[in-house]
Scaffold this motif. Structure first.
Motif, PDB file in Angstrom:
ATOM      1  N   ILE A 150      23.922  29.977  35.770  1.00 38.43           N
ATOM      2  CA  ILE A 150      24.147  29.031  34.672  1.00 38.43           C
ATOM      3  C   ILE A 150      25.607  28.586  34.701  1.00 38.43           C
ATOM      4  N   HIS A 176      29.324  25.183  29.029  1.00 40.13           N
ATOM      5  CA  HIS A 176      30.524  25.252  28.180  1.00 40.13           C
ATOM      6  C   HIS A 176      30.150  25.314  26.703  1.00 40.13           C
ATOM      7  N   HIS A 177      28.904  25.750  26.419  1.00 39.32           N
ATOM      8  CA  HIS A 177      28.459  25.888  25.034  1.00 39.32           C
ATOM      9  C   HIS A 177      28.402  27.363  24.633  1.00 39.32           C
ATOM     10  N   LYS A 178      27.970  27.597  23.420  1.00 38.41           N
ATOM     11  CA  LYS A 178      27.704  28.957  22.957  1.00 38.41           C
ATOM     12  C   LYS A 178      26.668  29.610  23.858  1.00 38.41           C
ATOM     13  N   LEU A 179      26.635  30.933  23.864  1.00 42.73           N
ATOM     14  CA  LEU A 179      25.626  31.642  24.652  1.00 42.73           C
ATOM     15  C   LEU A 179      24.300  31.562  23.907  1.00 42.73           C
ATOM     16  N   GLY A 180      23.295  30.977  24.572  1.00 42.22           N
ATOM     17  CA  GLY A 180      22.000  30.761  23.931  1.00 42.22           C
ATOM     18  C   GLY A 180      21.068  31.945  24.087  1.00 42.22           C
ATOM     19  N   ASP A 181      19.781  31.694  23.839  1.00 43.18           N
ATOM     20  CA  ASP A 181      18.818  32.791  23.795  1.00 43.18           C
ATOM     21  C   ASP A 181      18.005  32.951  25.074  1.00 43.18           C
ATOM     22  N   LEU A 182      18.418  32.291  26.155  1.00 43.79           N
ATOM     23  CA  LEU A 182      17.763  32.552  27.437  1.00 43.79           C
ATOM     24  C   LEU A 182      18.137  33.945  27.924  1.00 43.79           C
ATOM     25  N   THR A 183      17.179  34.663  28.485  1.00 41.21           N
ATOM     26  CA  THR A 183      17.480  35.943  29.117  1.00 41.21           C
ATOM     27  C   THR A 183      16.897  35.916  30.524  1.00 41.21           C
ATOM     28  N   THR A 184      17.318  36.851  31.367  1.00 35.52           N
ATOM     29  CA  THR A 184      16.747  36.915  32.717  1.00 35.52           C
ATOM     30  C   THR A 184      16.308  38.342  33.012  1.00 35.52           C
ATOM     31  N   CYS A 218      26.877  33.451  36.263  1.00 37.31           N
ATOM     32  CA  CYS A 218      27.199  32.575  35.129  1.00 37.31           C
ATOM     33  C   CYS A 218      28.661  32.170  35.152  1.00 37.31           C
ATOM     34  N   ILE A 254      30.482  30.373  32.555  1.00 38.89           N
ATOM     35  CA  ILE A 254      30.472  29.816  31.204  1.00 38.89           C
ATOM     36  C   ILE A 254      31.899  29.900  30.673  1.00 38.89           C
ATOM     37  N   LYS A 289      29.240  20.725  19.164  1.00 40.75           N
ATOM     38  CA  LYS A 289      29.333  22.093  19.662  1.00 40.75           C
ATOM     39  C   LYS A 289      30.303  22.957  18.861  1.00 40.75           C
ATOM     40  N   PRO A 340      28.402  25.954  15.021  1.00 36.69           N
ATOM     41  CA  PRO A 340      28.814  27.276  14.506  1.00 36.69           C
ATOM     42  C   PRO A 340      28.717  27.367  12.980  1.00 36.69           C
ATOM     43  N   GLU A 344      24.972  27.643  12.050  1.00 34.88           N
ATOM     44  CA  GLU A 344      24.461  28.978  12.421  1.00 34.88           C
ATOM     45  C   GLU A 344      24.661  29.978  11.291  1.00 34.88           C
TER      46      GLU A 344
END
Lengths: 305, 305
Positions: B91, B94-102, B108, B110, B294, B299, B302
């Protein structure tokens, strides 16, 4: 306000040294950071800290409202309980991407390499910051530990390159001998309680809503566990109940034979059997060639949940 | 098997150029990658592609079983529907860390900078790979677009540095003039339908289980929207119902006045009001100084969920 840097809840050598080495780098770059730890250090870590003349970072387990950098993890299950109230400025890690999220942009150095300190070495190089001799020595040992002296399938060319360069900075010629010495310290399991052993390098993972705890002990000769297998199984049962875990797994890794004896306590043992295409006998099975929890255990377990 | 590289579902200039620029870099490094897009390109992107003589990457929206690199996002809500069946190799974001996982370790990059292409420029430098003139030109424009010609609070020294170096490679002296030309193309909203405008740069976010959609339109002069405000509100209502969204927000950003008119359709408007400490009037409010979704919107939202 200082930024705290720490590794996962049950810190191994990589996460303790990673907090120290990343903190030194960040401070050189003009940030105000403090390395801390979330739990007790292992005998291996104590051995390395003493060898290079460093104190263990202070214990700190609450981070509400604090700025933090995370080293060696990105899972909520391996985080302080109040991680959601902390402001995560960055993550340095070499594992799968976990379930931590942030509200604001951050700095992630996540690479598919064998050790977090390999990435931190690359960060020093990237920023052109010199690594002090003793910190280089500890970083080198973290790489040797995480890659099982380059034997683990997680070990990449980047790890061996970083390790060799760190050995040169640390002025250590026979780094493999030092690695072996470290693993002999690790192999001394006789003075520890079953609980200490099961939790020494223990990580919880959230898999489809289930908590799966996976511990690992790496020794030079697996036979050291012969007399205490039953006690380990007993303690894993207790740990499963205490943490309301779906499964507790323990990998007893023989670094000379290159493989692991897997101990299992689970609500659904068949899922574990399916994951590795094996049959458990009395809650145990030998996994030939398996050295890495990260690469050879977790991805296969994930698929079952 | 080739690895696909793509940005978020409603691609902006940064994610289209990012797929192209990252793919070129990866191919130079010996990987076999193909840039693709998940959705229609914007007029701004079309203008830049034509200017530098590039075709848009092909449309591809299914990635089950494929190896992929993601550019400019790490949220499931901005991913292809079958992202969980893809193998995420890395990945750049340059955004917040999202909810994708691996399930497995990954790569990464980022960083808390203004544009993904700033990070990709740093990756080229890191690997010592030369950037072709036209790709450099497009990367430069992506940075100018994302940072609103350096006016956005997301803009960092790293962005201006990367932009200037890319301008040099692209042999473009007056890059700010080109940036302005680009924003004038962006400001041409009269030929578009309300739906095209609301969704042109639209992103969904999962906040505490609620889907919050936030669109943004950046123009040189906000008055272009005067005649169509009612139609935009109407379409936002429809979009809210269609996507079972908790809220739909639209930022109409005036890049000369440096601020945004916020349009809101929400189940709980008071949460939006609380987030920015404002009172909505007929579902609208002017947010002085707000240029960045962003950094100045997400934020704060959220925290309400």
């Amino acid at each position: 306000m200082a930024t705290y840097i720490f590794g996962h809840t049950t810190p191994d050598l990589d996460s303790i040294v990673g907090a120290l080495s990343l903190s030194y780098l960040k401070n050189q770059l003009g940030e105000d950071t403090i390395p801390v730890r979330q739990g007790n250090i292992t005998p291996e870590t104590a051995f390395i800290l003493e060898k290079f003349g460093y104190e263990a970072p202070e214990l700190k387990t609450e981070f509400s409202g604090e700025d933090v950098y995370l080293v060696d993890f990105s899972d909520i299950a391996q985080s302080p309980k109040d991680i959601k109230e902390a402001n995560i400025l960055g993550i340095v890690d070499h594992h799968k991407l976990g379930d931590l999220t942030t509200a604001a942009p951050l700095e992630c150095w996540i690479r598919p390499v064998g050790c977090s300190n390999t990435i931190i070495k690359q960060m020093y190089d990237y920023h052109g910051v010199e690594i002090p001799k003793e910190i280089a020595g500890m970083m080198m040992c973290a790489i040797l530990s995480d890659t099982v002296i380059f034997k683990s399938p997680t070990c990449t060319k980047e790890d061996t390159k970083a390790c060799k360069e760190l050995a040169q900075i640390a002025e250590i010629k026979d780094y493999k001998a030092l690695g072996m010495e470290m693993f002999i310290v690790k192999s001394d399991v006789l003075s520890a309680t079953p609980r200490e052993l099961v939790t020494r390098d223990f990580k919880d993972f959230n898999m489809g809503g289930n908590t799966i705890g996976v511990g690992q002990l790496e020794v030079v000769d697996l036979s050291v566990f012969d007399a205490m297998k039953a006690d380990l199984h007993e303690d894993m049962k207790k740990l499963k109940i205490e943490g309301e875990r779906h499964s507790v797994l323990l990998l007893l890794t023989d670094i000379m034979k290159v493989g692991s004896q897997l101990l299992v306590i689970s609500d659904e043992s068949e899922k574990i059997e399916n994951a590795f295409n094996v049959e458990l006998e009395e809650g145990e099975v030998w996994l030939e060639g398996v050295m890495s929890r990260k690469k050879q255990i977790i991805p296969f377990l994930e698929k079952q949940f």
